[in-house]
Motif scaffolding. Structure first.
Motif, PDB file in Angstrom:
ATOM      1  N   HIS A 177      -0.915  -4.638 -15.486  1.00  6.91           N
ATOM      2  CA  HIS A 177       0.522  -4.799 -15.251  1.00  6.91           C
ATOM      3  C   HIS A 177       0.904  -4.119 -13.942  1.00  6.91           C
ATOM      4  N   SER A 178       1.702  -4.823 -13.151  1.00  4.09           N
ATOM      5  CA  SER A 178       2.312  -4.240 -11.957  1.00  4.09           C
ATOM      6  C   SER A 178       1.251  -3.840 -10.928  1.00  4.09           C
ATOM      7  N   ARG A 179       1.158  -2.566 -10.507  1.00  2.00           N
ATOM      8  CA  ARG A 179       0.112  -2.209  -9.533  1.00  2.00           C
ATOM      9  C   ARG A 179      -1.259  -2.527 -10.132  1.00  2.00           C
ATOM     10  N   LEU A 180      -1.335  -2.474 -11.449  1.00  2.00           N
ATOM     11  CA  LEU A 180      -2.619  -2.761 -12.095  1.00  2.00           C
ATOM     12  C   LEU A 180      -2.798  -4.261 -12.331  1.00  2.00           C
TER      13      LEU A 180
ATOM     14  N   GLY B 151      13.175  -8.705  -2.974  1.00  2.00           N
ATOM     15  CA  GLY B 151      12.714  -7.431  -3.529  1.00  2.00           C
ATOM     16  C   GLY B 151      11.748  -6.737  -2.581  1.00  2.00           C
ATOM     17  N   GLU B 152      10.648  -6.272  -3.117  1.00  2.00           N
ATOM     18  CA  GLU B 152       9.702  -5.476  -2.328  1.00  2.00           C
ATOM     19  C   GLU B 152       8.977  -6.310  -1.269  1.00  2.00           C
ATOM     20  N   THR B 153       8.898  -5.751  -0.076  1.00  2.00           N
ATOM     21  CA  THR B 153       8.179  -6.403   1.035  1.00  2.00           C
ATOM     22  C   THR B 153       6.915  -5.597   1.360  1.00  2.00           C
TER      23      THR B 153
HETATM   24  C1  GCU Z   1       6.515   0.170  -7.694  1.00  2.00           C
HETATM   25  C2  GCU Z   1       5.887  -0.657  -6.588  1.00  2.00           C
HETATM   26  C3  GCU Z   1       5.365  -2.001  -7.112  1.00  2.00           C
HETATM   27  C4  GCU Z   1       4.473  -1.779  -8.294  1.00  2.00           C
HETATM   28  C5  GCU Z   1       5.174  -0.960  -9.339  1.00  2.00           C
HETATM   29  C6  GCU Z   1       4.347  -0.557 -10.547  1.00  2.00           C
HETATM   30  O1  GCU Z   1       7.690  -0.437  -8.121  1.00  2.00           O
HETATM   31  O2  GCU Z   1       6.858  -0.816  -5.597  1.00  2.00           O
HETATM   32  O3  GCU Z   1       4.661  -2.680  -6.094  1.00  2.00           O
HETATM   33  O4  GCU Z   1       4.033  -3.015  -8.806  1.00  2.00           O
HETATM   34  O5  GCU Z   1       5.603   0.266  -8.753  1.00  2.00           O
HETATM   35  O6  GCU Z   1       3.142  -0.509 -10.469  1.00  2.00           O
HETATM   36  O7  GCU Z   1       4.958  -0.252 -11.579  1.00  2.00           O
END
Ligand code: GCU
Length: 342
Positions: free
Chosen positions: A179-182, A217-219
């Motif tokens: 999930h997310s960074r993972l 959102g994030e760039t």
């Molecule tokens: C931050 C980051 C995201 C990432 C997230 C997470 O929000 O900006 O790129 O996916 O953390 O891992 O929860």
């Protein structure tokens, strides 16, 4: 949906060159496989989940040139007679159960799950000396040195080595997930380890499944400002604008073809950008079709809660709510996986 103009074509380079560009401009090269990998079981629970599963607590030890490094992970084996699919989850914590792992439901569905705490592999900061960073001798003066995403992904393959030895696991059906960074990490693990036949990236957003071009959102500039250590040092040369990269993230998904790729979004997760996560699946579809499998099947007008596209080799859903790895995400992914089991 309309793809951004100026999207670099995946078929303009060879797959080898596409992968090289992703590594040299973004994540760094995957660390080499260790010379020696071994496992020891330190503790278990034979009556886990009301006796429906067995919990194995495992320590992986890797060795190279006399140096060694160990990290713990868990493996939950459902009590099933037939062979079972498995998921390797790269997780934020080492807990079992954990709020991101519906352990008992997975046991009931006869799915094995191996999971580890990413920070027990390498801390989520600029420290490349301790734990796996030190073991691998990461040299960040090299512009193409692995960032943390590559190092955590490297560990997922070590856990896969254990899964591969489990007699009950159906090795044609093993997923890597995060999930997310993972979720970004799961894509990188899937790219390098073909034993993963399903790659599930949940809410992975920027530098994950989402296209950079036209992203809300994030760039790249924002992610690099806060998390430069996730990437190779050379990433800094491409973050000034969203079209600086010679590729876009649909190349990442394209390189996973013809295996099953699953992208999940959350409607309110505008930082990750559900629209650009879905557009990336659409943009990757021709690469799958070129290999004789379907890509994303469906013609969505936009990403919105309730959208579930499960027919193709690329699967997608968007649920309501926030950035999270929810029960609903798991339910949808498992439905998808069961539908596409080999
Ligand atoms: C931050 C980051 C995201 C990432 C997230 C997470 O929000 O900006 O790129 O996916 O953390 O891992 O929860």
């Amino acid at each position: 949906m309309k793809l951004p103009e100026n999207l670099p074509r995946f078929d303009s380079v060879t797959p080898e060159e596409a992968q090289r560009l992703l590594c040299t401009c973004e994540y760094g090269f995957m660390p080499p496989r260790p010379e020696c990998v071994s496992f020891s079981e330190t503790l278990g629970n034979k009556e886990f989940c009301a006796g429906k599963a067995v919990l194995h607590k495992v320590t992986a030890t890797v060795e190279n040139n006399g140096k060694s490094f160990s990290f713990p992970f868990s493996y939950v084996r459902p009590n099933a007679k037939e062979s079972v699919p498995a998921v390797v989850l790269i997780n934020f914590r080492g807990n079992i159960p954990d709020l991101y792992i519906p352990t008992e439901e997975l046991a009931d569905l006869c799915i094995a799950v191996a999971s580890f705490d990413y920070q027990e592999v390498s801390p989520d900061n600029g420290d490349f000396e301790s734990l796996a960073g030190g073991f691998l001798g990461v040299d960040r003066s090299d512009p193409h040195a692995p960032g943390k995403i590559a190092i955590w992904a490297w560990a997922a393959s070590i856990v896969m080595d254990y899964v591969e030895k489990r007699p009950e696991v159906d090795l044609k059906n093993v997923a890597v997930a995060g999930h997310s960074r993972l979720g970004k990490t799961a894509l990188f693990a899937g790219l390098h380890d073909k034993r993963f036949s399903f790659i599930w990236s949940n809410d992975s957003g920027c530098a994950g499944a989402a296209l950079y071009r036209g992203k809300g959102g994030e760039t790249a500039e924002a992610i690099h400002r806060v998390f430069p250590f996730w990437f190779c040092p050379n990433y800094a040369n491409y973050t000034a604008s969203d079209d600086a990269f010679p590729f876009d993230q649909h190349w990442f998904l394209s390189l996973l073809a013809p295996r099953n790729v699953y992208v999940a979004s959350a409607e309110n997760d505008l930082w990750a950008d559900p629209q650009n996560e879905l557009l990336s699946c659409i943009a990757a579809t021709p690469a799958f079709e070129a290999l004789g499998v379907s890509g994303l099947i469906g013609n969505p007008e936009k990403s919105e809660a309730g959208l579930t596209l499960h027919e193709g080799t690329i699967g997608y859903h968007c649920r309501s709510g926030e950035h999270y790895l929810s029960r609903e995400d798991w339910q949808k992914f498992i439905l998808y996986m069961k539908k596409h089991l080999k």
